[in-house]
Design a protein around this motif. Structure first.
Motif, PDB file in Angstrom:
ATOM      1  N   PRO A 107     -15.342 -18.625  -7.812  1.00 23.42           N
ATOM      2  CA  PRO A 107     -14.655 -19.323  -8.096  1.00 23.42           C
ATOM      3  C   PRO A 107     -15.164 -20.458  -7.310  1.00 23.42           C
ATOM      4  O   PRO A 107     -15.470 -20.319  -5.898  1.00 23.42           O
ATOM      5  CB  PRO A 107     -13.468 -18.924  -7.478  1.00 23.42           C
ATOM      6  CG  PRO A 107     -14.023 -17.330  -6.618  1.00 23.42           C
ATOM      7  CD  PRO A 107     -15.215 -16.944  -7.050  1.00 23.42           C
TER       8      PRO A 107
ATOM      9  N   LEU B 114     -10.156 -17.350  -3.294  1.00 21.15           N
ATOM     10  CA  LEU B 114     -10.883 -18.543  -3.301  1.00 21.15           C
ATOM     11  C   LEU B 114     -12.424 -18.544  -1.936  1.00 21.15           C
ATOM     12  O   LEU B 114     -12.214 -17.667  -0.479  1.00 21.15           O
ATOM     13  CB  LEU B 114      -9.782 -19.420  -2.511  1.00 21.15           C
ATOM     14  CG  LEU B 114      -8.979 -19.979  -3.796  1.00 21.15           C
ATOM     15  CD1 LEU B 114      -7.596 -20.714  -3.737  1.00 21.15           C
ATOM     16  CD2 LEU B 114      -9.833 -20.175  -5.478  1.00 21.15           C
TER      17      LEU B 114
ATOM     18  N   LEU C  83      -8.790 -19.128 -11.303  1.00 25.59           N
ATOM     19  CA  LEU C  83     -10.340 -19.132 -10.540  1.00 25.59           C
ATOM     20  C   LEU C  83     -10.411 -17.727  -9.927  1.00 25.59           C
ATOM     21  O   LEU C  83     -11.458 -17.722  -9.696  1.00 25.59           O
ATOM     22  CB  LEU C  83      -9.751 -19.882  -9.339  1.00 25.59           C
ATOM     23  CG  LEU C  83      -9.671 -21.355  -9.643  1.00 25.59           C
ATOM     24  CD1 LEU C  83      -9.665 -22.277  -8.657  1.00 25.59           C
ATOM     25  CD2 LEU C  83     -10.911 -22.136  -9.842  1.00 25.59           C
TER      26      LEU C  83
END
Length: 203
Positions: free
Chosen positions: A74, A97, A68
């Motif tokens: 992502p 993230l 990711l």
């Protein structure tokens, strides 16, 4: 309300099917698809998919986070597990993230849906059982300020914060101002959002 488009990733087909059935109980979640958890498949398939969030149940969390991290945008990630002392630090260190969550494998449909919604909104959510894990290294708030920001997250005004903590209104205002300054926030909402992103508030 827009549904959160979710991709289920788990090594075993029965687990994926069970999670999909749980998520379909929620009107807020759309199941985009299911993928096995092996690194080869994820490396090949994930870049071509655009889910809002991934619900992950497996032992390769570190590998998934690595995949990711190489994606330009992502998705959020909610992981299911049983060893927060090992898995939570991986999520806390995953700065790319947009939001993440960590829940036990026995979580019900409502809990899963709320976690996915929160993570997709850029927040951090994990169960209270994981609260013994040390906070992120960029934690700059004092223990009292952590109490204050938790009350701010509940939407309490300064007057009620002062009452709850048994301090003067002036002291409550001072703590709120310090929190905003330390987190580089221009408003209470921005401070709470920043605190949640850093894992300072368990929502």
């Amino acid at each position: 309300m827009r549904k959160i488009c979710t991709l289920i990733v788990a090594p075993y087909a029965p687990v994926r099917a069970g999670l999909a059935a749980l998520l379909r109980e929620s009107d807020a979640i759309c199941v985009q698809g299911e993928l096995p958890g092996n690194t080869e498949t994820l490396t090949r398939m994930l870049p071509g998919l655009t889910p809002d969030a991934i619900l992950y149940d497996g032992d390769g969390l570190e590998q998934l986070i690595g995949i990711l991290s190489r994606m330009p945008e992502p998705p959020a990630l909610v992981a299911l597990g049983e060893t927060p002392s090992r898995e939570l630090p991986l999520l806390q260190a995953a700065s790319t993230l947009p939001g993440w969550g960590y829940l036990g494998r026995d979580s019900d449909a409502t809990t899963l849906a709320l976690a996915l919604q929160s993570a997709a909104a850029g927040l951090v959510v994990h169960e209270a059982q994981a609260s013994s894990v040390p906070p992120p290294t960029d934690d700059v708030l004092t223990p009292r300020e952590l109490e204050v920001i938790a009350l701010m997250a509940q939407g309490l005004p300064n007057k009620l914060i002062a009452y709850k903590l048994g301090v003067t209104l002036h002291t409550a205002k001072f703590h709120v101002a310090q929190i905003l300054a330390k987190l580089g926030a221009a408003s209470r909402t921005e401070a709470v959002t920043s605190g949640a992103r850093r894992g300072l508030i368990a929502l």
